[in-house]
Design an enzyme around this catalytic site. Structure first.
Site: not given
Lengths: 703, 518
Positions: B288, B330, B333, B336, B338-339, B448, B455, B458
């Protein structure tokens, strides 16, 4: 951190939000009050439940509940009371998970409650909950973690859990979490039951399963990842095994007994099946295993010789990675002075017992004993007219007067070890059968220009050839042409991964060239005219102009003393550390980007002549392909000493760190390094200072 | 030939963004040559002006999906995951198509960071927490950190009155027995402790820094240490890699790291690295992105990064960058924003791993090397010519940790001080494009992916990821990046962060001076 609930940035209705906030604030105040005053009444718990329902992240509330449960059940024996209290806890977790299925606190609370084992757990209920949650979000890793926890608590068999993953995959085969859990479970199952029959039937079934996924939709990643894992299980050679050695079995080593210890001498190979030693009085024994092993020492390997008692031998791993495991191990035998006079022959026997200590990373050990023997003949060096003291002349790599002659090739190179193969036959047949089924299947699909299919096919063919080699010795590299074509296709089809394909292709190509006798002969150049060059009466392995990007097939090259790898595209020389006999090495016109990319050369104690001209050294100080270089930090050298040593001479240790570390490990007499983009201004001075034995630098005599 | 089939080397994963077709063959060649053979399948060097103009995704326009479903084996039947994936790709490519079709000046505007809007959104968020920072949930220090760190990345700061209120509020979250809780009166928690400490460092005032009770905090950290070597989030709380990172990060930055805190930790984190290459939250789980960052950063801070299978880890992370140009968390998936930080930050750490090893040579002068000398094997060199290196091949990283406490804490400092000549291990321009075009909300804040709400979380991690990408080409901490390394106008350049702690570098230096001269 991720997964925690975020405050809604835009409450739709300010009034509603305010009321909600007030309610929450109220509950929070109550909780803290109750917590601090240890009030664990029904009402207090109910307020806590309400709070957790709205915000499961209030971990203080979860802890409060744990204390309350312990307090309220202290001394209680009435099973109904216990049951009701525990059920309350389980219920509140369920409610909280509805609000936030990723709440760390809620999941952990449930684990905690179940771990108490206050009453027999209702596993049905747990699995129902999990079904619900994993249906809503198939990738919720909290859910998968919890499932493993419950299964463990209930002692559910792995087989049962496998059924569950199958069910999840049937629902949606792109559920990677289910595939991953399946691979984790199967690893355990296969470890527990090591019967081959079992492995065979299990893996066969898995192939069926993953084919369905792969060929339903080739572009979904999950199945491909699982397929790789599966292939790994199939071709994985569990038991480490000796596959190559130097000296080779049955060879006769002719050891010169010259007193000129410091000068490096090239050996002569004019007599078939004999070698002359390079460094007087000491010679290496090199063991090469099919996978990295640890604990090779005098109790696991027995060397019987007249020279030295076995206990005095120290085996060392040849690995540039910071690890005690290596494929290649070496020890050095010293011939005692009293044996050096006169010419006599001494047999030496090396045997590896079936040893539980020599283990590979997956814990399996050498199950099959192997042994090999060779002879050492000591001779006065004056009788050998061919020995060259290389430092006296500048070595030039020139093949004008060389030729390839069959009779000059060492005959023993290809039978490194005669390992009896009876014990592997059964496994191997199934493995090979499986591989050829897979190959057939992927060949059928290969007309679609799918890089997944092509790459998988290439891998399958390579594995197939390796297995063949392990088994029979008879069908060497039968697919290498097909594999090379596949990689060429892939480079065109998918240019953004070109570097990767080039590396794979290099390994296949090197294997093709070195494991077959006829092709190797074409690459061995023999210098027979005494006037021709410094290499007279030497054989040089010439692997130049092949577009190689990395080194492969090291096991076939343990004997090499002169190696020409020039005019390739090498970015790293990892693998060369095993070639302990190398004296002259040509790496010119490659793509070496840094001194750290040459790390392997530091362990080559007989290397004297090195050509790294026309590379890209120092264009980038750090080898971006490798991250674990030896450094003072990895405790391979005494950093303190180096810095003290060089700082007083006002050398910028910090700036030239990698140069210093590299050069001080070498014992060169000749170095060619011109044509590298951005060498330090004072590199020349540094090289002369750090290499006291250096006589030639870029073609100039310096000493 | 090795029998190991690393998943890491597979070209499957996610097809890397292909480059536009009108590029010259030489630049394509250069790019392909630059891609690292044994690690990332993404290019590691060689940003050219050509790649700037036609950012990687633009060619995806002509290929709606990277690999069309097969035609011969019956009608394609995409999975649910894939349908979602196609959906996201369609949205993202739509945006990139607009960029591609725009004239240069419009394009420049499209790629601009709307600084004022973001600062407005963030500041308003902080003020809305209420005049007295009323306790509403268990994440208050996090919200403070997300907002204040974001503001600091944008080069702004709070007015002193608001700043004082934050410091005062966080003081009330500080437990009398050490550590910070999610709100006054709650239990101390490692994650909120991390958020509170990072917030106070970001505020940076004398008052903020001295409000941290280090003596108590170290006691709290010791209480959270589990016998397994890992950390618990809070009394009676869960154990995972996140807890390990937050504990070690805080201890390191405050100069209170000691041997007891480190003991056994490396073993725990090591047990969480999966065969995929990345790190999972707890043993047995799948790899992850968030945990991979936490695990790697923690290992670096305790000087045991070398025990991880780094090449595999780097490959796993690098292959999580997809055609959308952003990172997924991951395997299989959706992308996103934030990654951008969790995965991009991991690669930024990996990029500097050589220097951290190197930097140790200096700190080891005081005794680190000595400790290791004891555990070298008993080999005596057969002859003078043999290299000593052979005998010590890798025994004791654990031993090395037993240095002097001050040095351990200083790993974070020497890590960032080192010069790095290695280019980024991911496509940094592509990532910036994803953040600016797909995550940025023009009214302020980040999200995201297209279709989601903005938000603070993020916003914080998109900006952190953006900063990491912008500075990924500059090897020295005090040298600003070249304009071509920054997508969009150069005014987009954010403050630089310290990637081990994720606080802005200037603030980190200030804190370092403060806590190391006490």
């Amino acid at each position: 951190m991720h997964g925690r609930p975020r405050k809604d940035p835009r409450p739709k209705d300010a009034a509603v939000a305010a009321a909600k906030a007030a309610n929450l604030r109220d509950l929070q105040v109550q909780l803290l009050h109750n917590h601090q005053n240890r009030i664990y009444t029904k009402e207090a718990l109910a307020a806590c439940s309400k709070l957790l329902e709205i915000n499961p992240e209030v971990y203080t509330a979860w802890n409060y509940r744990k204390l309350a449960l312990q307090h309220n059940l202290d001394g209680v024996t009435d099973p109904d009371a216990v049951k009701s209290a525990v059920n309350d806890e389980l219920r509140i977790v369920e409610i909280a998970l509805r609000t936030n299925p990723k709440s760390y606190g809620a999941w952990y609370h449930r684990k905690w409650v179940l771990s108490r084992q206050l009453l027999p757990a209702e596993f049905e209920r747990e699995f129902r909950l999990l079904d619900l949650l994993l249906k809503a979000d198939t990738r919720n890793f909290h859910g998968w973690n919890y499932r493993r926890f419950v299964a463990n608590l209930k002692s559910v068999t792995e087989e049962e859990e496998l059924k569950y993953t199958k069910k999840m995959i049937d629902i949606n085969f792109s559920n990677y979490s289910a595939w991953h859990n399946r691979s984790a479970l199967l690893s355990h199952v296969l470890e527990k039951d090591q019967r081959f029959e079992f492995k065979k039937s299990t893996l066969t079934e898995e192939y069926g399963l993953v084919h369905d996924a792969l060929f339903t939709d080739q572009s979904d990643q999950s199945g491909w990842f699982y397929y790789l894992w599966l292939l790994d299980q199939t071709v994985c050679v569990n038991d480490p095994k000796l596959i190559s050695s130097w000296p080779a079995h049955g060879s006769n080593l002719i050891l010169s007994t010259s007193n000129k210890i410091n000068d490096c001498q090239l050996f002569s190979s004019s007599k078939p099946s004999s070698f002359t030693l390079l460094q007087a009085k000491t010679f290496p024994i090199i063991l090469y295993f099919n996978k990295a092993v640890k604990n090779v020492n005098s109790s696991t390997v027995v060397v019987s010789s007249m020279f030295v008692s076995n206990e005095d031998l120290t085996w060392r791993p040849l690995s540039i990675e910071n690890s005690e495991k290596a494929c290649c191990w070496v020890t050095f035998l010293k011939v005692p002075d009293e044996k050096c006079s006169g010419s006599s022959s001494y047999p030496i026997e090396v045997s590896l017992g079936r040893c539980k200590d020599t283990i590979s990373s997956n814990g399996s050990y050498c199950k099959y004993p192997s042994e090999f023997t060779f002879t050492v003949t000591l001779k006065d060096h004056n009788s050998e007219q061919d020995i060259v003291e290389s430092a006296e002349e500048n070595v030039v790599w020139n093949y004008a007067d060389a030729c390839n002659r069959k009779e000059n090739l060492y005959p023993l190179l290809f039978d490194q070890l005669s390992i009896t193969e009876d014990h592997v036959a059964e496994d191997l047949n199934w493995n090979l059968q499986t591989l050829s089924n897979e190959i057939e299947l992927f060949r059928e699909f290969n007309d679609e220009d799918s890089k997944f299919v092509k790459l998988t096919l290439a891998r399958l063919l390579v594995f197939n050839d390796i297995m063949m080699l392990n088994g029979t010795h008879s069908q060497l590299g039968i697919h290498s042409e097909e594999v090379l074509t596949l990689y060429d296709d892939l480079m065109k089809l998918d240019p953004s991964h070109k570097g990767f394909y080039e590396d794979e292709r290099s390994v296949v190509l090197m294997d093709q060239l070195t494991s077959d006798k006829d092709s190797l002969i074409k690459r061995c150049w023999y210098f027979d005219k005494p006037t021709s060059s410094n290499f007279h009466h030497q054989s040089c392995l010439r692997l130049s102009n092949l577009s190689l990007t990395r080194i492969g097939s090291v096991k076939n090259l343990l004997w090499v003393q002169l190696l020409d790898l020039s005019h390739n595209k090498l970015r790293s020389v990892a693998g060369l550390e095993a070639l302990q006999l190398i004296v002259c090495l040509n790496l010119s016109h490659n793509q070496i980007g840094s001194f750290t990319a040459l790390e392997s050369l530091k362990v080559l104690s007989s290397l004297r002549v090195l050509d790294v001209s026309f590379n890209k050294i120092s264009a980038c100080a750090i080898d971006t392909r490798r991250y674990l270089c030896s450094s003072p930090l990895s405790h391979t050298v005494d950093g303190k000493q180096i810095i003290e040593e060089y700082e007083k001479e006002n050398t910028m240790v910090q700036d030239h760190w990698e140069v210093i570390m590299f050069l001080r490990a070498l014992h060169l007499t000749q170095l060619d390094i011109k044509g590298n983009a951005a060498l330090h201004m004072n590199f020349r001075g540094l090289a002369i200072e750090l290499l006291p034995t250096l006589k030639w630098l870029d073609g100039e005599r310096i000493r | 030939m090795s029998l190991r089939i690393g998943h890491r080397r597979i070209g499957f994963g996610r097809p890397k963004p292909t480059h536009s077709r009108n590029r010259t063959s030489t630049s394509r060649q250069a790019r392909a040559d630059a891609s690292a053979p044994s690690s990332s399948c993404l290019p590691t060097s060689g940003i050219t002006s050509a790649s700037m103009e036609s950012s990687p995704s633009s060619s995806s326009l002509s290929q709606p999906h990277p690999t069309p479903p097969p035609t011969s084996s019956g009608p394609p039947r995409p999975t649910i995951t894939q349908l979602e994936q196609f959906n996201v790709e369609a949205k993202v490519f739509e945006i990139y198509r607009m960029l591609h079709g725009a004239d240069p000046s419009t394009r420049s505007v499209m790629l601009e960071i709307w600084r004022d809007k973001h600062i407005e959104f963030l500041t308003r968020g902080l003020e809305q927490l209420g005049p007295s920072f009323l306790v509403l949930d268990a994440n208050r220090p996090w919200i403070c950190y997300w907002i204040i760190h974001s503001i600091s990345l944008l080069g702004d700061s709070l007015d002193s009155e608001l700043e004082d209120r934050v410091v005062e509020f966080l003081s009330r979250c500080q437990d009398q027995n050490g550590g910070y809780s999610g709100g006054p009166g709650q239990m101390p928690h490692l994650a909120t402790t991390y958020a509170a400490v990072n917030t106070l460092i970001t505020l940076g005032s004398e008052m903020a820094l001295s409000s941290i009770h280090r003596e108590n905090l170290v006691k709290f950290l010791h209480r959270m240490k589990d016998s397994s070597g890992a950390f618990r989030m809070h009394d009676g709380g869960e154990i995972d890699v996140r807890a390990c990172y937050t504990a070690i990060s805080v201890a390191s930055v405050l100069n209170i790291l000691d041997d007891e805190l480190i003991k056994g930790l490396g073993n725990y984190i090591l047990s969480c690295q999966t065969y995929e290459g990345g790190i999972s939250g707890e043993p047995g789980s799948e790899a992850h992105g968030g945990y991979t960052f936490c695990g790697l950063a923690a290992m670096i801070l305790i000087n045991e990064a070398g025990r991880l299978d780094l090449p595999r880890l780097i490959d796993w992370v690098a292959l999580r960058q997809g055609v959308e140009c952003g990172f997924q968390g991951r395997v299989n998936k959706l992308v996103d924003g934030c990654y951008s930080f969790w995965q991009g930050g991991s690669l930024a750490l990996a990029q500097r791993l050589f220097p951290i090893l190197q930097s140790q040579s200096e700190s080891s002068l005081a005794g680190g090397v000595q400790a290791s000398a004891d555990c070298t094997c008993d080999f005596t060199t057969v002859e003078a010519g043999l290299d000593e290196n052979l005998c010590t091949v890798g025994t004791s990283h654990c031993e090395s940790a037993k240095g002097v406490e001050g040095e351990l804490s200083d790993l974070g400092f020497s890590f960032i001080k080192r010069h790095s000549e290695c280019g980024p291990l991911f496509h940094s321009i592509a990532l910036q494009q994803y953040i600016l075009l797909c995550s940025q909300v023009l009214e302020g804040g980040f999200k995201d992916k297209p279709g989601k709400q903005r938000d603070f979380y993020h916003s914080c991690y998109c900006l952190s990821g953006l900063s990491v990408s912008q500075y990924s080409w500059s090897g020295d901490a005090d040298v600003p990046p070249l304009p071509r390394a920054v997508l969009g106008p150069y005014t987009n350049l954010l403050e630089r962060i310290h990637p081990l702690y994720n606080v802005s570098l200037d603030k980190y230096y200030k804190a370092h001076e403060f806590f190391f001269n006490i």
